[in-house]
Design a protein around this motif. Structure first.
Motif, PDB file in Angstrom:
ATOM      1  N   SER A  55      50.127  35.738  40.877  1.00 42.46           N
ATOM      2  CA  SER A  55      49.030  36.122  41.761  1.00 42.46           C
ATOM      3  C   SER A  55      49.410  37.315  42.620  1.00 42.46           C
ATOM      4  N   TYR A  59      47.537  40.827  42.787  1.00 46.85           N
ATOM      5  CA  TYR A  59      46.976  41.308  44.056  1.00 46.85           C
ATOM      6  C   TYR A  59      47.523  42.685  44.420  1.00 46.85           C
ATOM      7  N   ARG A  63      44.145  44.056  44.076  1.00 44.35           N
ATOM      8  CA  ARG A  63      43.559  43.587  45.335  1.00 44.35           C
ATOM      9  C   ARG A  63      42.760  42.304  45.166  1.00 44.35           C
ATOM     10  N   GLU A  64      43.121  41.504  44.197  1.00 40.28           N
ATOM     11  CA  GLU A  64      42.463  40.214  43.988  1.00 40.28           C
ATOM     12  C   GLU A  64      43.511  39.198  43.579  1.00 40.28           C
ATOM     13  N   ASP A 144      34.793  34.505  47.554  1.00 36.55           N
ATOM     14  CA  ASP A 144      35.567  35.733  47.721  1.00 36.55           C
ATOM     15  C   ASP A 144      37.020  35.282  47.768  1.00 36.55           C
ATOM     16  N   PRO A 145      37.796  35.546  46.718  1.00 38.36           N
ATOM     17  CA  PRO A 145      39.159  34.997  46.655  1.00 38.36           C
ATOM     18  C   PRO A 145      40.022  35.384  47.844  1.00 38.36           C
ATOM     19  N   TYR A 146      39.856  36.584  48.351  1.00 38.39           N
ATOM     20  CA  TYR A 146      40.656  37.023  49.506  1.00 38.39           C
ATOM     21  C   TYR A 146      40.332  36.171  50.731  1.00 38.39           C
ATOM     22  N   TRP A 238      37.391  45.976  40.630  1.00 40.46           N
ATOM     23  CA  TRP A 238      38.206  47.020  41.246  1.00 40.46           C
ATOM     24  C   TRP A 238      39.521  47.106  40.490  1.00 40.46           C
ATOM     25  N   ASN A 241      39.282  44.234  35.200  1.00 41.62           N
ATOM     26  CA  ASN A 241      38.177  43.289  34.988  1.00 41.62           C
ATOM     27  C   ASN A 241      36.906  44.003  34.536  1.00 41.62           C
ATOM     28  N   PHE A 263      33.821  35.589  37.715  1.00 47.40           N
ATOM     29  CA  PHE A 263      35.154  36.143  37.523  1.00 47.40           C
ATOM     30  C   PHE A 263      35.431  36.517  36.068  1.00 47.40           C
TER      31      PHE A 263
END
Length: 490
Positions: A55, A59, A63-64, A144-146, A238, A241, A263
């Protein structure tokens, strides 16, 4: 606490309970299989650490955080390792390798303990799993995963997304949303050829600053000056994906409306659904998808027939095509599009959906020669700008692809509409951070070789682009009386 973004120390009770239940389930399951308690404990912690490390790597680049649908792509880690493994740093690879070795060693060293009742051991594994479902369902999530990870912690969110995403309700919601899409009905008044091009990682990089050479986008600027519509496009991805943007454009469905399916929407396509391809197919078009990569990537070989594509030209069609870096060049994709149009039956129009691959990362693996930067940006030859140089080199080729295709269509006697867009901005977080920018939007234009009108700038969302394309295709008004581009050229 090793996962980024970092979660707050004080977390909701439900997230802590879900985390404990999840780790307990893994421990009980491993113990039920191996009868080794110490090994089971270490394996449970190692699994959480492994997923957290993956992960973190995701990220850092995209950024995810890692989400449950990424498990569907696990097999592609082995079939297409170049697209994934380079994003794991040496430190992460060493740590993962060391963890695996230690767990294996623990299995060998520890002697199994024979439990009194195998039924009770398996019951101990099933019980936390069963309890985790209602807890996951009650955990307040934004999808929103963040945001969710900062509030609830990584592993609790990962498990909650997994359990909630696999519920029948998720599939029902997906079917209902796509069934209400905009491409289920309607027919065009006229039937031009239609070309839809999804350009890998394309966006107007001049938004990064004056340091980027403006002439890299010369043919793109020409297209926008002649376009019916053009502007920026908001995409649900972003840095990677692609399939999220691709699905939004092809089906006209807004990403957030899909719930947990947002997703990886292709994983939830099980039956035929309305799309741009099925709309054109119903109107008598020959529908063909072109992608110079493997057809099974993102499961396109399974999904595209369900979206209405009659044919799919994948990497096998480009066996002798030229390369630009490790992938098939955009120029070769342009030639494949032209070949499709020239082979078309005069009585049957074509809908061609072409996805390029040339500008796909990892960009840091590409070679940049001394002096290459100067013609593309003024930031210098420092190593920190090499990824940007590699990216702009491919942008230059994408721009040439636009010129090659539109030059051909200007002299063609077949009416043709071209829609060109970028699927997402490139995964260059370190470059963007150093420049002090945070680009989010891609760019698009809709052009045609018949009719004439002043170009109109409209910023759109990805799910609106297909409807905008159909509006241009169906629009005949005053433009129908105006000359074809080939006539104006004479």
């Amino acid at each position: 606490m090793i996962a980024v973004p970092r979660a707050q120390l004080r977390r909701p009770l439900l997230s802590s309970v879900l985390h404990i239940l999840s780790v307990l389930f893994v421990f009980d399951l491993v113990f039920a299989v191996t009868s080794r308690s110490l090994f089971s404990a270490c394996a449970s912690l190692a699994l959480v650490g492994l997923v957290a490390a993956v992960s973190n790597a995701k990220y850092e680049s995209l950024r995810e955080p890692f989400v449950f649908t990424d498990l569907s792509l696990f097999s592609q880690l082995f079939s297409h390792p170049r697209l994934y493994l380079p994003f794991l740093s040496v430190g992460k690879v060493v740590a993962i390798g060391a963890g695996i070795v230690l767990v294996i060693a623990g299995f060998i060293v520890e002697r199994p303990v024979l439990p009194g009742s195998r039924a009770l051991v398996w019951l101990a594994a099933v019980l936390p799993f069963a309890l985790a479902f209602p807890v996951a369902a009650r955990l307040p999530l934004t999808l929103d995963p963040y945001v969710d990870q900062c509030r609830n912690g990584f592993f609790a969110v990962f498990v909650a997304y997994l359990l909630n995403g696999l519920r029948p309700a998720t599939f029902r919601r997906f079917r209902e949303v796509v069934a209400a899409g905009p491409f289920a009905t309607g027919k065009p008044i006229r039937c031009p050829d239609v070309i839809l091009i999804q350009s890998e990682s394309f966006f107007d990089a001049r938004r990064l600053g004056d340091e980027v050479a403006p002439e890299l986008f010369r043919r793109f600027d020409d297209a926008r000056r002649e376009a019916v519509w053009h502007g920026e496009i908001t995409v649900p991805a972003w840095g990677a994906n692609t399939m999220r943007t691709e699905f939004a454009v092809l089906t006209g469905t807004e990403s957030f409306s899909l719930g947990y399916a947002r997703f990886y929407p292709y994983a939830f396509v099980r039956n035929k659904i309305a799309s741009l391809a099925s709309w054109f197919g119903r109107c008598g078009y020959d529908t063909v998808a072109i992608h110079p990569y493997y057809a099974d990537f993102f499961g396109r070989d399974r999904v595209f027939p369900l979206l209405g594509f009659a044919r799919f030209l994948d990497i096998r069609h480009f066996a002798s095509a030229s390369r630009a870096g490790p992938y098939v060049a955009d120029a070769s994709v342009a030639e494949a599009i032209v070949a499709e149009l020239e082979a078309a039956d005069d009585d049957r129009p074509r809908f061609v959906f072409a996805m390029t691959m040339e500008n796909h990362g990892p960009l840091h693996l590409e070679q940049v020669l001394p002096g290459e930067s100067s013609s593309r940006h003024t930031l210098g030859e420092h190593a920190s700008w090499r990824d940007l140089t590699a990216y702009l080199r491919h942008i230059e080729n994408a721009d040439a692809m636009i010129g090659r295709l539109l030059d051909h269509l200007r002299t063609s006697d077949r009416e043709t509409v071209v829609c060109f867009y970028g699927d997402h901005v490139p995964a260059l977080p370190h470059v963007f951070e150093k420049l002090g920018v945070n680009p989010q939007h891609s760019d698009y234009f809709i052009w045609r070789n018949y009719g004439a009108d002043a170009p109109e700038r409209r910023n759109l969302a990805a799910e609106e682009l297909g409807a905008a394309l159909l509006r241009v295709v169906q629009d005949h008004g005053n433009r129908a009386e105006q000359p074809h581009a080939s006539e104006k050229a004479t």
